[in-house]
Design a protein around this motif. Sequence first.
Motif, mmCIF file in Angstrom:
data_model
loop_
_atom_site.group_PDB
_atom_site.id
_atom_site.type_symbol
_atom_site.label_atom_id
_atom_site.label_comp_id
_atom_site.label_asym_id
_atom_site.label_seq_id
_atom_site.Cartn_x
_atom_site.Cartn_y
_atom_site.Cartn_z
ATOM 1 N N HIS A 156 21.015 121.495 53.231
ATOM 2 C CA HIS A 156 20.420 120.551 54.348
ATOM 3 C C HIS A 156 19.968 119.187 53.433
ATOM 4 C CE1 HIS A 156 19.574 122.956 57.834
ATOM 5 N NE2 HIS A 156 19.232 123.803 57.210
ATOM 6 N N VAL A 158 16.832 116.904 52.997
ATOM 7 C CA VAL A 158 15.447 116.993 53.595
ATOM 8 C C VAL A 158 14.608 115.830 52.891
ATOM 9 C CG1 VAL A 158 13.341 118.569 53.152
ATOM 10 C CG2 VAL A 158 15.621 119.519 53.473
ATOM 11 N N GLN A 160 10.638 114.558 53.029
ATOM 12 C CA GLN A 160 9.232 114.961 53.046
ATOM 13 C C GLN A 160 8.849 116.317 53.906
ATOM 14 O OE1 GLN A 160 7.298 111.593 54.484
ATOM 15 N NE2 GLN A 160 7.405 110.693 52.554
ATOM 16 N N GLY A 161 9.821 117.436 53.456
ATOM 17 C CA GLY A 161 9.867 118.661 54.232
ATOM 18 C C GLY A 161 10.721 118.532 55.667
ATOM 19 N N GLU A 162 11.296 117.709 56.218
ATOM 20 C CA GLU A 162 11.682 117.402 57.297
ATOM 21 C C GLU A 162 13.131 117.728 57.060
ATOM 22 O OE1 GLU A 162 11.803 115.188 61.420
ATOM 23 O OE2 GLU A 162 10.663 114.357 59.881
ATOM 24 N N LYS A 163 13.956 118.461 57.890
ATOM 25 C CA LYS A 163 15.449 118.700 57.871
ATOM 26 C C LYS A 163 16.068 117.333 58.294
ATOM 27 C CE LYS A 163 15.313 123.644 57.334
ATOM 28 N NZ LYS A 163 15.510 124.980 57.957
ATOM 29 N N LEU A 164 17.209 116.762 57.757
ATOM 30 C CA LEU A 164 17.822 115.720 58.702
ATOM 31 C C LEU A 164 18.936 116.328 59.082
ATOM 32 C CD1 LEU A 164 17.702 113.048 55.780
ATOM 33 C CD2 LEU A 164 16.137 113.667 57.307
ATOM 34 N N GLU A 165 18.655 117.015 60.514
ATOM 35 C CA GLU A 165 19.615 117.987 60.928
ATOM 36 C C GLU A 165 20.548 117.176 61.938
ATOM 37 O OE1 GLU A 165 18.015 122.374 61.116
ATOM 38 O OE2 GLU A 165 17.169 120.874 62.373
ATOM 39 N N ASP A 166 20.082 116.135 62.560
ATOM 40 C CA ASP A 166 20.682 115.175 63.712
ATOM 41 C C ASP A 166 21.482 114.226 63.234
ATOM 42 O OD1 ASP A 166 21.748 114.016 65.999
ATOM 43 O OD2 ASP A 166 19.878 113.728 66.810
ATOM 44 N N TYR A 174 13.606 109.076 60.831
ATOM 45 C CA TYR A 174 12.858 109.892 60.011
ATOM 46 C C TYR A 174 11.799 109.584 59.232
ATOM 47 C CZ TYR A 174 16.432 113.536 61.394
ATOM 48 O OH TYR A 174 17.046 114.404 61.881
ATOM 49 N N ARG A 187 20.392 125.930 52.532
ATOM 50 C CA ARG A 187 20.051 126.507 53.983
ATOM 51 C C ARG A 187 19.902 128.119 53.659
ATOM 52 N NH1 ARG A 187 22.389 123.761 58.767
ATOM 53 N NH2 ARG A 187 23.483 121.738 57.773
#
Length: 191
Positions: A156, A158, A160-166, A174, A187
């Motif tokens: 993934h 990432v 700041q702890g947030e996954k860039l999934e979209d 983001y 992952r």
Amino acid sequence: MTSVSMMEEQSQDTVGAGGGGGGGGQSVKDEEPDNENLTEMAAPDAEEEDEDALPHSEILDIFEEGLARLVQDPLLCDLPIQVTLEEVNSQIALEYGQAMTVKVLKADGEIMPIVVVQNATVLDLKKAICRFMELKQQREGGVKHVSWRYVWRTYHLVFQGEKLEDDKMRLKDYGIRNRDEVTFMKRLRKK
């Protein structure tokens, strides 16, 4: 029509027009062979121009020398010696505030400075990472092929702890700004 027959026709027209008068006796038909002769005479000149043209390899060398001189400019000094036009344009866009640098931290600790436009999406960032690595491998002569499908299935991005999934979501959405750091995170396997 051959050149000999055209010359004969011209000489007959000249005789038929009469040697004495003011020369108003030539018709439009008489001018056509002259144009053909001009075309035939111009053809060797075109061949001479082709002989004077530089071969592709020499043009490429001249271009690369010019580009190397351009990279010595203080604004572009961060670029590698074998710079591409794409990299020069990215750096110029960065200087004008039309692009931003995202620092991508790889799993091995290497930081890749990736330049993307201000409104870039996650997919744009992924493509820029691929292009950065491709150029780096060409310059260093490293691994020839990376399976990006495998990389994106295994890791993934990432921030700041947030996954860039979209992939369609913009980096700004983001909260990613110029010089922010994004990391690769492995992952977790689903059981």
